[in-house]
Design a protein around this motif. Structure first.
Motif, mmCIF file in Angstrom:
data_model
loop_
_atom_site.group_PDB
_atom_site.id
_atom_site.type_symbol
_atom_site.label_atom_id
_atom_site.label_comp_id
_atom_site.label_asym_id
_atom_site.label_seq_id
_atom_site.Cartn_x
_atom_site.Cartn_y
_atom_site.Cartn_z
ATOM 1 N N LEU A 2 -4.198 -4.542 -8.469
ATOM 2 C CA LEU A 2 -5.492 -4.535 -7.796
ATOM 3 C C LEU A 2 -5.560 -5.624 -6.731
ATOM 4 N N ARG A 3 -4.966 -6.773 -7.016
ATOM 5 C CA ARG A 3 -4.962 -7.846 -6.021
ATOM 6 C C ARG A 3 -4.232 -7.404 -4.762
ATOM 7 N N GLY A 4 -3.075 -6.739 -4.950
ATOM 8 C CA GLY A 4 -2.331 -6.243 -3.806
ATOM 9 C C GLY A 4 -3.131 -5.243 -2.994
ATOM 10 N N PHE A 5 -3.784 -4.304 -3.673
ATOM 11 C CA PHE A 5 -4.580 -3.304 -2.962
ATOM 12 C C PHE A 5 -5.778 -3.948 -2.275
ATOM 13 N N ASN A 6 -6.383 -4.926 -2.921
ATOM 14 C CA ASN A 6 -7.528 -5.606 -2.321
ATOM 15 C C ASN A 6 -7.146 -6.338 -1.040
ATOM 16 N N LEU A 7 -5.883 -6.742 -0.938
ATOM 17 C CA LEU A 7 -5.414 -7.442 0.258
ATOM 18 C C LEU A 7 -4.946 -6.473 1.352
ATOM 19 N N GLY A 8 -4.925 -5.182 1.025
ATOM 20 C CA GLY A 8 -4.573 -4.206 2.051
ATOM 21 C C GLY A 8 -3.234 -3.538 1.883
ATOM 22 N N ALA A 9 -2.584 -3.708 0.726
ATOM 23 C CA ALA A 9 -1.317 -3.009 0.499
ATOM 24 C C ALA A 9 -1.571 -1.515 0.379
ATOM 25 N N ASP A 10 -0.610 -0.713 0.824
ATOM 26 C CA ASP A 10 -0.753 0.733 0.770
ATOM 27 C C ASP A 10 -0.159 1.338 -0.489
ATOM 28 N N ASP A 11 0.780 0.642 -1.101
ATOM 29 C CA ASP A 11 1.422 1.160 -2.304
ATOM 30 C C ASP A 11 1.999 -0.015 -3.085
ATOM 31 N N TYR A 12 2.394 0.234 -4.327
ATOM 32 C CA TYR A 12 2.797 -0.838 -5.221
ATOM 33 C C TYR A 12 3.812 -0.282 -6.202
ATOM 34 N N MET A 13 4.968 -0.920 -6.319
ATOM 35 C CA MET A 13 5.992 -0.501 -7.273
ATOM 36 C C MET A 13 6.431 -1.679 -8.121
ATOM 37 N N VAL A 14 6.664 -1.394 -9.405
ATOM 38 C CA VAL A 14 7.050 -2.426 -10.359
ATOM 39 C C VAL A 14 8.547 -2.341 -10.628
ATOM 40 N N LYS A 15 9.217 -3.490 -10.579
ATOM 41 C CA LYS A 15 10.638 -3.553 -10.896
ATOM 42 C C LYS A 15 10.837 -3.473 -12.406
ATOM 43 N N PRO A 16 11.897 -2.812 -12.864
ATOM 44 C CA PRO A 16 12.884 -2.062 -12.073
ATOM 45 C C PRO A 16 12.305 -0.719 -11.634
#
Length: 242
Positions: free
Chosen positions: A97-111
């Motif tokens: 949510l923090r990433g999206f709130n800052l304007g990220a378009d997508d998010y992937m978790v490693k691995p």
């Protein structure tokens, strides 16, 4: 866009193995990777190279990917509209949510599956005309919505309220345009994920909630129209009947 070979992808990660995998898969589909192993030159590289998409690791040795995302969004347009995919070893919802709130378009978790990452790159690049090529893109007609005090221009990725530009991320603009295209219709979160994100997005329905929250905050309250929440169902764009 021009041919696939002209697409630049900025890859920022301090793990050599991760970088090499992303680079190889990006080159395999014809993209041109630009690789950085730290965050110090990211903003400068965005300004000089004008990449079409950025893949940012959250946990960098010198600066967090969140701060880099914030720095890119603070650049003058059209550089601030660069599509961003965040990579991180953290899987907690709050980090997403923090990433999206800052304007990220997508998010992937490693691995992660590199094939899925490439698929997400393709999906974002297909939906969002990058700054390098936006002027060259041809549209059969302008995709513009107008309501009292509100203008949503999907062709130029611009939103204004009472004539004042409102800085929304590309994904926020796409979501607002989609909901506002059919006033009064209720969309479930799952429908919005499918229609706006174009596939079963790993961020889940909370991704939709985070984007709607940001849109509301940036647009502010307006008596003539609003995005309404139907608890347990989804959202609708409502226009005041005169």
């Amino acid at each position: 866009m021009n041919g696939v070979s002209g697409i630049k992808v900025l890859i920022v990660d301090d793990e050599p193995n991760i970088v090499e995998v992303i680079r190889l898969y990006a080159e395999h589909v014809g993209y041109k990777p630009i690789v950085l192993h730290s965050g110090k030159d990211v903003v400068k590289t965005v300004e000089e190279e004008r990449p079409d998409l950025a893949v940012l690791d959250v946990m960098l040795p010198d600066i967090s990917g969140f701060d880099l995302c914030r720095g890119i969004r603070a650049l003058p347009e059209p550089m601030n509209e660069l599509p961003i995919i965040m990579l991180t070893a953290k899987g907690e919802s709050i980090d997403k949510l923090r990433g999206f709130n800052l304007g990220a378009d997508d998010y992937m978790v490693k691995p992660f599956d590199p094939n899925e990452l490439v698929a997400r790159m393709k999906a974002i690049l297909k939906r969002v005309k990058s700054p390098n090529h936006r002027k060259e893109a041809k549209q059969p007609e302008r995709r513009v919505l107008e309501y009292p005090g509100l203008l949503v221009d999907l062709e130029q990725y611009k939103v204004s309220v009472d004539g004042e530009r409102v800085e929304l991320t590309p994904k926020e603009i796409e979501l607002l345009y989609f909901i506002a295209s059919t006033p009064g219709r209720v969309y479930t979160r799952e429908e919005l994920l499918e229609q706006v994100w174009k596939f079963d997005f790993a961020g889940g329905t909370r991704t939709v909630d985070a984007h709607v929250k940001n849109i509301r905050k940036k647009l502010g309250a307006y008596p003539a129209w609003t995005i309404q929440t139907l608890w347990g169902i989804g959202y609708s764009f409502e226009v005041e009947r005169v």
